[in-house]
Design an enzyme around this catalytic site. Sequence first.
Site, PDB file in Angstrom:
ATOM      1  N   LYS A   1     -23.414  31.295  15.037  1.00 40.91           N
ATOM      2  CA  LYS A   1     -22.272  31.405  13.829  1.00 40.91           C
ATOM      3  C   LYS A   1     -21.042  31.855  14.797  1.00 40.91           C
ATOM      4  CE  LYS A   1     -25.598  33.012  10.778  1.00 40.91           C
ATOM      5  NZ  LYS A   1     -26.885  32.793  11.580  1.00 40.91           N
TER       6      LYS A   1
HETATM    7  P1  OMP Z   1     -36.382  33.663   8.668  1.00 45.88           P
HETATM    8  O1  OMP Z   1     -35.755  34.430   7.683  1.00 45.88           O
HETATM    9  O2  OMP Z   1     -37.258  34.135   9.465  1.00 45.88           O
HETATM   10  O3  OMP Z   1     -36.910  32.164   8.131  1.00 45.88           O
HETATM   11  O4  OMP Z   1     -34.907  33.005   9.616  1.00 45.88           O
HETATM   12  C1  OMP Z   1     -33.882  32.806   9.054  1.00 45.88           C
HETATM   13  C2  OMP Z   1     -32.856  32.216  10.240  1.00 45.88           C
HETATM   14  O5  OMP Z   1     -31.812  31.594   9.628  1.00 45.88           O
HETATM   15  C3  OMP Z   1     -32.238  33.349  11.055  1.00 45.88           C
HETATM   16  O6  OMP Z   1     -32.166  32.700  12.368  1.00 45.88           O
HETATM   17  C4  OMP Z   1     -31.054  33.342  10.414  1.00 45.88           C
HETATM   18  O7  OMP Z   1     -30.159  34.007  11.252  1.00 45.88           O
HETATM   19  C5  OMP Z   1     -30.522  32.316  10.021  1.00 45.88           C
HETATM   20  N1  OMP Z   1     -29.727  32.277   8.769  1.00 45.88           N
HETATM   21  C6  OMP Z   1     -30.010  33.108   7.516  1.00 45.88           C
HETATM   22  O8  OMP Z   1     -31.084  33.692   7.455  1.00 45.88           O
HETATM   23  N2  OMP Z   1     -29.039  33.092   6.738  1.00 45.88           N
HETATM   24  C7  OMP Z   1     -27.866  32.472   6.593  1.00 45.88           C
HETATM   25  O9  OMP Z   1     -26.951  32.604   5.519  1.00 45.88           O
HETATM   26  C8  OMP Z   1     -27.486  31.900   7.659  1.00 45.88           C
HETATM   27  C9  OMP Z   1     -28.426  31.593   8.586  1.00 45.88           C
HETATM   28  C10 OMP Z   1     -28.192  30.563   9.656  1.00 45.88           C
HETATM   29  O10 OMP Z   1     -26.730  30.095  10.017  1.00 45.88           O
HETATM   30  O11 OMP Z   1     -29.064  29.959  10.318  1.00 45.88           O
END
Ligand code: OMP
Length: 270
Positions: free
Chosen positions: A95
Amino acid sequence: MKFNEKLEKIVNKNNSLLCVGLDIDQEKMPKFLFDSSKTPYLDFNKSIIDATKDLVCAYKINMAFYEVFGKEGFDLLEKTIAYIPKNIVVILDGKRNDIGNTAKKYAQSLFETFNADAVTVNPYLGIDGVKPFLEYKDKCSFILCRTSNTSARDFQDLESNKIPLYEIVANKIKDWNSYGNCGAVVGATYPDELQKIRALLGDEIPILIPGIGAQGGDVEKTVKYGTNKDGKMAIIVSGRSIIYAGNDKNFAEKSREAAKNLRSKINKYR
Ligand code: OMP
């Protein structure tokens, strides 16, 4: 090869929109790895990749989980990326953004030093900070549009001329897509917004959709609202629910099972 072409090929080959998040965390990983190996994190990632590489279109690596280890983390990041088969999309999630001069170094670092196919980019600084990423025409920059967290609403719902900021960002992403290398990040936890954003973006722009699994996003709505008219151009992310599906010696098998189930569920609604 252009990013969208690479994505299309692997989506077709593995019949999958699933992206597994390799967000390593000692507290959640099988304990035996730390007793039996000098390289537990790399062994873990390799096992997960071996167990899921025919079931995914992409792996997403969140930089925070690697940067925390300092120089060893960078080494681990490089080795993990090198282990991922070349036909699978690698998304580096940092990000990142800054003023143009600095954003240029971030873009170079992620796309050249680490050889990512795609990155996540924060649009808060405006086009100056996004442009250096877009100069990499064969890569993809996924711009944060509607994030998955509860406080996404704090800023992203603020309105200008009655249009919420996330819609303004979606329109900007469309404007910035002249090289065909922009994407949007939209959380699966906001299906109504996802539907609106897909309508604004049209069929050509990929959407990276985290929030399935641990964050509770709805798979059916995510697929129906997030994909384009061909049931494609959505990359559906799940991290913890896949990589920590098991906690014992058979953790890789468990993660394969979880990935297989989620891929089937996604495909049911495409
Ligand atoms: P889990 O919640 O374990 O499935 O992981 C979600 C991943 O997506 C993490 O690496 C978060 O940092 C990322 N993420 C989000 O959860 N929400 C967002 O709005 C954006 C991201 C991202 O940009 O990947």
